[in-house]
Design a protein around this motif. Structure first.
Motif, PDB file in Angstrom:
ATOM      1  N   ASP A   1       0.453  -0.942  -0.294  1.00 55.69           N
ATOM      2  CA  ASP A   1      -0.111   0.416   0.175  1.00 55.69           C
ATOM      3  C   ASP A   1       0.924   1.045  -0.023  1.00 55.69           C
ATOM      4  O   ASP A   1       2.076   1.257   0.607  1.00 55.69           O
TER       5      ASP A   1
ATOM      6  N   ASN B   1       0.232   6.112  -0.068  1.00 57.56           N
ATOM      7  CA  ASN B   1      -0.517   6.680   0.844  1.00 57.56           C
ATOM      8  C   ASN B   1      -0.643   7.388  -0.752  1.00 57.56           C
ATOM      9  O   ASN B   1      -0.730   8.613  -0.637  1.00 57.56           O
ATOM     10  N   ASP B   2      -2.290   6.943  -1.335  1.00 61.48           N
ATOM     11  CA  ASP B   2      -2.722   7.585  -2.279  1.00 61.48           C
ATOM     12  C   ASP B   2      -4.435   8.080  -2.106  1.00 61.48           C
ATOM     13  O   ASP B   2      -4.790   8.344  -2.931  1.00 61.48           O
TER      14      ASP B   2
ATOM     15  N   ASP C   1     -10.095   5.853   5.892  1.00 60.98           N
ATOM     16  CA  ASP C   1      -9.136   5.811   4.589  1.00 60.98           C
ATOM     17  C   ASP C   1      -8.948   4.063   4.535  1.00 60.98           C
ATOM     18  O   ASP C   1      -8.599   3.678   5.157  1.00 60.98           O
TER      19      ASP C   1
ATOM     20  N   ASP D   1      -6.320   3.847   2.808  1.00 60.09           N
ATOM     21  CA  ASP D   1      -5.172   2.675   2.651  1.00 60.09           C
ATOM     22  C   ASP D   1      -4.751   2.284   4.247  1.00 60.09           C
ATOM     23  O   ASP D   1      -5.689   2.049   5.363  1.00 60.09           O
TER      24      ASP D   1
ATOM     25  N   ASN E   1      -0.185   3.986   6.100  1.00 62.54           N
ATOM     26  CA  ASN E   1      -1.003   5.481   5.544  1.00 62.54           C
ATOM     27  C   ASN E   1      -2.214   5.730   5.649  1.00 62.54           C
ATOM     28  O   ASN E   1      -2.902   6.058   5.436  1.00 62.54           O
TER      29      ASN E   1
ATOM     30  N   GLN F   1      -4.221   7.846  11.760  1.00 59.38           N
ATOM     31  CA  GLN F   1      -3.361   8.256  12.522  1.00 59.38           C
ATOM     32  C   GLN F   1      -3.436   8.747  13.711  1.00 59.38           C
ATOM     33  O   GLN F   1      -3.535   8.773  14.811  1.00 59.38           O
TER      34      GLN F   1
ATOM     35  N   ASP G   1      -3.282  10.869   8.218  1.00 61.79           N
ATOM     36  CA  ASP G   1      -2.680   9.529   8.449  1.00 61.79           C
ATOM     37  C   ASP G   1      -1.438  10.111   8.226  1.00 61.79           C
ATOM     38  O   ASP G   1      -0.778  10.936   8.734  1.00 61.79           O
TER      39      ASP G   1
ATOM     40  N   GLY H   1       1.244   8.356   6.251  1.00 64.46           N
ATOM     41  CA  GLY H   1       1.996   8.664   5.184  1.00 64.46           C
ATOM     42  C   GLY H   1       3.218   9.655   4.563  1.00 64.46           C
ATOM     43  O   GLY H   1       2.478  10.572   5.183  1.00 64.46           O
TER      44      GLY H   1
ATOM     45  N   GLN I   1       1.695  13.454   3.672  1.00 65.34           N
ATOM     46  CA  GLN I   1       0.896  13.418   4.280  1.00 65.34           C
ATOM     47  C   GLN I   1      -0.243  13.601   4.093  1.00 65.34           C
ATOM     48  O   GLN I   1      -0.231  14.816   2.916  1.00 65.34           O
ATOM     49  N   ARG I   2      -1.366  12.640   4.262  1.00 68.98           N
ATOM     50  CA  ARG I   2      -2.943  13.258   3.431  1.00 68.98           C
ATOM     51  C   ARG I   2      -4.121  13.884   5.079  1.00 68.98           C
ATOM     52  O   ARG I   2      -4.131  12.956   5.933  1.00 68.98           O
TER      53      ARG I   2
END
Length: 1019
Positions: A131, A133-134, A165, A167, A171, A174, A223, A225, A228-229
């Protein structure tokens, strides 16, 4: 060494064992969303295929990806090297493993066949999709509304909807943040037993609904990843009345099983929750958490009042074997109760096995074609049987229904290789329809069948043979397109289609030829040109119609014969030659080059000049042009004629070219002066001209061109006083410094004009006569001076008058002194009369004058000598009396038509002092006059009468000086300001009565200085 040998032998044996097993597995890891053409692995190295013992392989090792027809594989394999690369198809873990639990690993499987058959192995490759982080975590709604009782204690916690999420791992979700909490609320994150992170709102201060009943904030989820997103949602908190108790589930975790064929409406489980409150606060509302998957929400229904979960849509264990249902029970308060329901869907034998045929030998229209010479164990296809059911319901066997020369060999679980079990014979059986059967172990068992067609191909083992292996022929050029050249034939020992021959041109055959594939007739489809290509070598092929076809080749030589079809060609359409004008006769002008693409006599070219030109000749063979004339660019700059080139063909062809011969200039012309037109011309220069003023412009021309006509001017003679300078480029003569009395007269300049020709420059000189004076009063006199100037050496200027005898000069000087004395006496008499009539106060003022003097010109230093009286001497002489007046001298000329313009008035301010006048000896000749001064009267030929002068009193001025002008000895002619306008025929400047030429009127008194030539006269 022994250890290394043993290790190597062990590795070889291991490789042999692996290959003898017929199947291998290999695992790789690949990140999702990888771009195209990214290297994932190398099967040749990773499977240690390089350790295979040497065998005589029928073909090089090949790696073939085996996949179901119509599928788009996510990876590709280089058939020659075994390198695995990504393709343009998108690898999306969330899409590939959509039905898999969030925390489960995601795999993608393919099979690869290693060919040829001698080393055949089937390799199953499993790709673990990592995976990335998309995806950004998202709240179920952009606005979250919750209600909190106003009597909530500080540090009370209230659950907020969790973000989702797609992911996994780091990812996934969090962290949560509360933005603009206003110090009333805080946020905490707890982790559930399932590993989910749930946000909780914490009350940090007491709430008062009457003071404020609504709070608006923002909740941000992030998240872990990289990059970060995150996303945000608006949190709207409403302060409600008191609700003391929250609901409580009787069982917080429930696990149930239900068969996949359970009808819609079947009860799954009943949830029970209680609330200690009464009334409205005791009413419990059941609902699914937003963490429940969409599939589960689609399949199951939750009664919001009773808490009963039922089947909403038909279940399918093969779609999803288990479902997690997070149920929340709320009484309207902010902290609902939670219960987890795990629903396991049990299997029933409701799926028939599937047969997936993945061809190793590519089929043609769904049929596999095998050569009758195919070896034993030739791999035809990979048969994969599957059953979506579980356990024994999903256990499948596969077999053929009757005896055929093919067999199924198991390789992996539920996978079989279809291969040849005996040699094929086209003459006995031309095709096989193999029926494959698959059956599961369910009760009752379910089965499936599929048909696979194999055609046996006849072998073509004889190639065609040409009757002539080398074919030579010739053809004239300029043939008509489509001309037949020859017929080519070959034979084949095979029969049927394998004996049918097609004729082809080789890849090296030019486009000018065509070969009929059926008849073998060779034709020229284009007009051939020997000048472009004389010989053609190419191959022709004879191919049978066997599969694969066999072919042979023969060599063809086509020779193109020449025809006189080209005119001579000049290298240029127009020739331009440049020759110097001093080129001797019969010298070489240039070379004309002509070519003719034809051959032999057709290319023999003869040159000649058209239109009978006797000025030039041309060599008929070499093309060298020579002149019969001498060139002179100034007479003719260029010559033009035409040259004809004719070949020696039976019917000759010709062409012409234009020739231009340009005569290049040689520096053979001296500069010629245009201005001044002759050495006897002159130019007037006013004494008042400012330094730097252009007084004359010298102009010369040169008939040459280029640098040979570039001129530079310079003064090489005359100009003894350096009064003038010349601009070397423009020829402008400018005044260098201010004119003084000594500069008056005729100045002679010898000007040189030189060109910039190479290697030797040419030049010419001219005399420029500049007459420094206020006007030209007597042109005849000036022309006489110019003539004498021409005769004199260039290093000195000519004086104004001819040399005269000392006796004549002395008489003239004496006459001038007597005239001056009479004038002074007359002035004294007039002054005495005026003083007698002056008022007493004016006389007193006159006595106080301290500075009365005579001034005589000093030709040595150009200064006026001031004769001052000493006080002691003043007491011994008569009292100081000054006569301030003007003596006006007017001149008229009776025979001058322009008498108004030629009358002159000399306004001489006179300041006479008695003492000074007494000391000055008027009878003595001034020391600045030589006894042999020139007699200017000889130059005056005019018969005009002497002008008359009248002395008239004028208004007195404040001037204290009496100007006395001398004749400079080093000028040809002297004239300066008002006094010099009436120069004496002798050298006495005070004898103004003998002026013999017209002068100009001046109303303004002038002060003139002379260039110093002698010692000053002391008082």
């Amino acid at each position: 060494m022994d250890l290394l040998s043993g290790t190597y032998i062990f590795a070889v044996l291991l490789a042999c064992v692996v290959f003898q097993s017929g199947a291998q597995e290999k695992n790789y890891t690949v990140r999702e969303e990888m771009p195209e053409n990214v290297l994932i692995g190398d099967l040749l190295k990773d499977l240690n295929l390089s350790l295979i013992p040497d065998k005589s392989l029928t073909s090089p090792m090949q790696f073939k990806l085996v996949y179901k027809t119509g599928d788009v594989p996510l990876i590709r394999i280089e058939e020659g090297t075994g390198e695995i690369f990504t393709t343009g198809a998108r690898i999306d873990r969330e899409k590939l493993c959509a039905g898999v639990m969030m925390d489960a690993r995601c795999f993608y499987e393919v099979e690869v066949a290693v060919l040829p058959d001698e080393i055949f192995r089937l390799v199953k490759i499993r790709f673990l999709i990592e995976d990335i982080n998309d995806n950004a975590p998202l709240f179920p709604a952009t606005v979250i509304n919750i209600s909190i009782p106003e009597n909530s204690a500080i540090n009370s916690r209230y659950a907020l909807p969790a973000a989702i999420d797609p992911d996994i791992g780091i990812n996934g979700v969090q962290n949560y943040q509360l933005i603009k909490g206003q110090n009333i609320f805080g946020l905490d994150v707890i982790e559930t037993p399932e590993g989910d992170k749930m946000p909780q709102l914490i009350v940090q201060k007491e709430l008062d609904r009457e003071e404020k009943d609504t709070y608006v904030m923002k909740v941000k989820v992030e998240d872990g990843g990289f990059p970060q997103r995150s996303s945000t949602a608006i949190l709207q908190v409403s302060v409600a009345d008191t609700n003391d108790n929250r609901p409580v589930f009787k069982e917080k975790e429930i696990e149930v099983s239900i068969p996949e064929n359970a009808p819609v409406g079947t009860s799954v489980t009943q949830l029970h929750a209680t609330d200690a409150d009464i009334g409205e606060n005791a009413k419990i509302h059941f609902y699914f958490s937003n963490l429940v998957s969409n599939i589960a929400k689609r399949l199951f229904h939750l009664n919001t009042t009773t808490g009963l979960i039922t089947v909403k849509e038909p279940l399918d264990r093969e779609e999803s074997a288990s479902h997690k249902l997070l149920v929340l029970a709320s009484d309207g308060g902010s902290m609902p109760a939670r219960a987890m329901v795990l629903v396991n869907v049990t299997d029933i034998n409701d799926n028939v096995p599937s047969i997936d045929i993945r061809y190793i030998i590519n089929p043609t229209n769904g049929t596999v074609v095998l050569s009758e010479n195919a070896p034993l164990n030739t791999k035809v296809a990979l048969i994969t049987v599957m059953d979506k059911d579980a356990d024994h319901n999903g256990r499948v066997t596969c077999f053929t229904d009757h005896e055929v020369p093919f067999r199924l060999r198991p390789v992996f679980s539920n996978q079989f290789l279809l291969e040849t079990a005996a040699y094929l014979d086209y003459e006995s059986t031309r095709e096989y329809a193999i029926k494959l059967l698959a059956a599961d172990a369910g009760k009752p068992p379910l089965n499936q069948s599929s048909m696979l067609l194999v055609k046996v191909k006849d072998e073509n083992d004889n190639a065609p043979v040409f009757t002539q292996p080398f074919i030579s022929l010739s053809v004239p050029e300029n043939n008509s397109p489509g001309t037949q050249l020859t017929k080519i034939s070959a034979t084949d020992a095979d029969s049927g289609r394998n004996a049918e021959i097609s004729y082809l041109l080789g890849t090296d055959a030019p486009s000018e030829f065509n070969l009929d594939h059926r008849t073998g007739i060779l034709t020229a489809v284009k007009k051939l040109d020997r000048e472009k290509q004389e010989k053609y070598y190419f191959t022709v092929l004879a191919k049978d119609n066997g599969m694969p076809p066999l072919m042979t080749n023969a060599t063809v030589l086509v020779t193109v014969l020449d025809q006189n079809d080209n005119s001579p060609i000049f290298t240029h359409n127009e020739y331009n030659f440049y020759v110097p004008e001093n080129l001797p006769r019969h010298g070489t002008v240039g070379l004309i080059t002509v070519t003719d693409p034809d051959y032999g006599e057709n290319s023999a070219v003869t040159l000649s000049i058209l239109d009978v030109n006797d000025d030039f000749t041309i060599d008929p063979q070499t093309g060298v042009i020579r002149p019969n004339i001498s060139f002179d660019r100034e007479k003719q700059e260029s010559y033009t004629f035409y040259v004809k080139a004719e070949d020696g063909g039976r019917i000759s062809r010709s062409s012409t070219a234009k020739v231009t011969i340009n005569v290049v200039d040689v520096n053979d012309n001296k500069p010629v002066f245009v201005v001044p037109p002759s050495n006897y011309s002159y130019e007037l220069v006013l004494p008042s001209t400012n330094p730097g003023t252009v007084v004359f412009k010298v102009v010369a021309i040169d008939n040459d061109t280029g640098m040979n006509a570039e001129l530079r001017y310079s003064i090489v003679g005359g100009n003894t006083k350096g009064l003038f300078v010349i601009d070397q480029t423009t020829g402008n003569i400018t005044l260098k410094e201010k004119c003084v009395v000594a500069d008056l007269g005729l100045h002679r300049l010898v000007v040189k004009a030189k060109d910039l020709g190479q290697p030797d420059s040419l030049f010419n000189v001219v005399i420029v006569n500049l007459f420094v004076n206020e006007s030209v009063t007597n042109a005849t006199l000036i022309h006489e001076l110019v003539r004498k100037s021409i005769e004199a050496p260039a290093t000195q200027n000519i004086e104004t008058a001819d040399a005269s005898s000392p006796t004549s000069d002395y008489v003239k000087i004496m006459v001038a002194i007597v005239a001056g004395t009479i004038t002074v006496i007359l002035v004294i008499f007039i002054t005495a009369v005026v003083r007698c009539r002056q008022s007493p106060h004016l006389k007193a003022a006159q006595k106080n004058k301290q500075n009365s003097e005579w001034v005589t010109p000093n030709p040595e230093n150009r200064q006026m000598i001031m004769m001052k009286k000493k006080k002691k001497k003043k007491k011994k002489h008569a009292p100081k009396n000054l006569l301030l007046n003007f003596v006006t001298i007017e001149e008229t000329k009776a025979d001058d038509a322009d008498n108004d313009r030629n009358s002159v008035t000399l306004d001489l301010p006179i300041e006479l002092e008695e003492q000074t006048m007494g000391k000055y000896n008027w009878g003595t000749t001034p020391t600045t006059f030589k006894p042999d001064s020139p007699d200017l009267a000889r130059h005056y030929k005019s018969a005009s009468p002497q002008p008359a002068f009248q002395i008239q009193p004028e208004t007195p001025l404040n001037s204290k000086h009496h100007i006395i002008q001398e004749l400079p000895l080093d000028n040809t002619f002297v004239a300066c300001d008002s006094i010099s306008k009436c120069s004496s025929s002798s050298s006495d400047p005070y004898s103004v009565s003998e002026c013999s030429y017209p002068v100009t009127t001046f109303k303004t008194p002038v002060s003139v200085h002379t260039r110093p030539v002698g010692n000053p006269i002391s008082n």
